[in-house]
Design an enzyme around this catalytic site. Structure first.
Site, mmCIF file in Angstrom:
data_model
loop_
_atom_site.group_PDB
_atom_site.id
_atom_site.type_symbol
_atom_site.label_atom_id
_atom_site.label_comp_id
_atom_site.label_asym_id
_atom_site.label_seq_id
_atom_site.Cartn_x
_atom_site.Cartn_y
_atom_site.Cartn_z
ATOM 1 N N TYR A 30 -3.077 -16.709 10.994
ATOM 2 C CA TYR A 30 -4.455 -16.650 11.601
ATOM 3 C C TYR A 30 -5.145 -18.175 11.626
ATOM 4 O O TYR A 30 -5.278 -18.591 10.578
ATOM 5 C CB TYR A 30 -5.272 -15.588 10.868
ATOM 6 C CG TYR A 30 -4.891 -14.166 10.706
ATOM 7 C CD1 TYR A 30 -4.004 -13.753 11.597
ATOM 8 C CD2 TYR A 30 -5.148 -13.171 9.742
ATOM 9 C CE1 TYR A 30 -3.460 -12.378 11.677
ATOM 10 C CE2 TYR A 30 -4.734 -11.882 9.637
ATOM 11 C CZ TYR A 30 -3.820 -11.553 10.490
ATOM 12 O OH TYR A 30 -3.393 -10.209 10.486
ATOM 13 N N HIS A 52 4.505 -9.859 6.459
ATOM 14 C CA HIS A 52 3.879 -9.757 7.745
ATOM 15 C C HIS A 52 4.720 -9.815 9.062
ATOM 16 O O HIS A 52 5.409 -10.456 9.158
ATOM 17 C CB HIS A 52 2.978 -11.389 7.924
ATOM 18 C CG HIS A 52 1.734 -11.088 9.072
ATOM 19 N ND1 HIS A 52 0.837 -12.300 9.330
ATOM 20 C CD2 HIS A 52 1.463 -10.120 9.599
ATOM 21 C CE1 HIS A 52 0.286 -11.761 10.140
ATOM 22 N NE2 HIS A 52 0.239 -10.642 10.521
#
Length: 325
Positions: free
Chosen positions: A71, A134
């Site tokens: 992110y 992830h």
């Protein structure tokens, strides 16, 4: 009149609810702080306001914070680490490994271990409560089973992490991995909200059987259920985006905010430990907390889902073809 017909007031204030995350000893707030916006993932954000949002969230009883080195290409972790300094003992902190850019994935044991060391520095802590592989559908399932998760368990033994999780969009892929390499939590997105509910019929029975904690994300179907609409990069086809707009317009005609209805719909779902909501401002935090003080009218939810029936439950391809589902 329209508003009172579609939302049911519970109280002027709401005591935060906490749920056990699977078989772990973690109790997490049903509202989770999704920290990706702190990394300017959707738009430029004010870092000072972001820090205030984190502090307000803690004051309001939100104790679950989820982030990733992906992110903002590490920016979200850095900003969250700054905001949590002096407050680390009040939160359940989750980060991720394996995804480092739009098309940059590395699920090797070596990179997993290095990733954690880097994340701990950015987050200004010596451990994280949950480390999650992830977006696993973009990796080789066998590597994640045989290499990534064992490396994560080694980090657990070393005291760097407390629990192990996986995240992704493909329910089929998540369950196949968790069947062969037991995990403590699964985070999935866009699989339970106003436009889809297959998480309830597919993932929840599996998780219940295996004592795995479930975290839900993307109550707004990655922006589709907002007045602004889906971002250009959204993977859903035109028909699904159009269905979301029908929900938004239907609600707007009745003086209701579709995003609030969509958020409440997910927060009312009892079978997940937490629902992640992306936040970067105090206003976001306040809106999320306020959603807990009302309930949706079931008849409204039925109307909305009937409105989009032709595309309800649509699943787009994501990751490697062999991992779709």
């Amino acid at each position: 009149m329209h508003q009172s017909a579609t939302t049911l007031k519970v109280s002027s204030s709401y005591q935060m609810e906490y749920r056990q995350l699977g078989s772990t000893d973690l109790r997490v707030s049903i509202v989770g702080f999704g920290a990706s916006p702190l990394g300017n993932v959707f738009r430029q954000t004010d870092p000072v306001e972001g820090m205030s949002a984190v502090r307000l969230a803690i004051d309001e009883g939100i104790n679950f914070f989820d982030v990733s080195p992906y992110y903002g290409l590490t920016l979200a972790e850095t900003r969250l680490g700054e905001a949590l300094e002096g407050h680390r003992d009040k939160v359940v902190l989750a980060t991720k490994c394996g995804r480092f850019g739009e098309d940059t994935f590395d699920f090797s044991a070596k990179r997993t271990i290095l990733s954690v060391e880097e994340s701990l520095q950015r987050l200004r802590t010596d451990y994280v409560d949950i480390l999650q592989a992830h977006d696993v559908e973009f990796g080789d399932a066998q590597q994640i089973i045989e290499e990534t998760i064992p490396a994560m368990r080694a980090l657990q033994q070393a005291g760097k992490i407390r629990f192990v999780g996986i995240t992704g969009y493909s329910l089929k892929n998540l369950m196949e991995i968790a069947e062969k390499a037991p995990v403590d939590s699964i985070l999935t997105y866009c699989r339970y909200n106003l436009m889809i509910s297959d998480m309830h019929t597919e993932l929840i029975p599996f998780a219940t059987k295996n004592n795995i904690g479930i975290i839900n994300a993307s109550s707004l179907h990655m922006g589709i259920l907002t007045e602004r609409g889906a971002p250009d990069w959204h993977p859903a086809p035109h028909e699904v985006r159009g269905a979301g707009k029908r929900i938004v317009d239907f609600c707007k005609e009745r003086g209701i905010d579709a995003s609030e209805v969509a958020l409440r719909f997910c927060l009312e779902y009892p079978h997940v430990a937490s629902t992640l909501i992306g936040m970067s401002t105090r206003k976001h935090v306040q809106a999320s907390i306020q959603s807990l003080a009302t309930r949706n009218d079931p008849s409204l939810i039925q109307q909305l889902q009937e409105l989009i029936e032709p595309v309800y439950g649509y699943v787009w391809p994501s990751g490697r073809p062999e991992n779709y589902g």
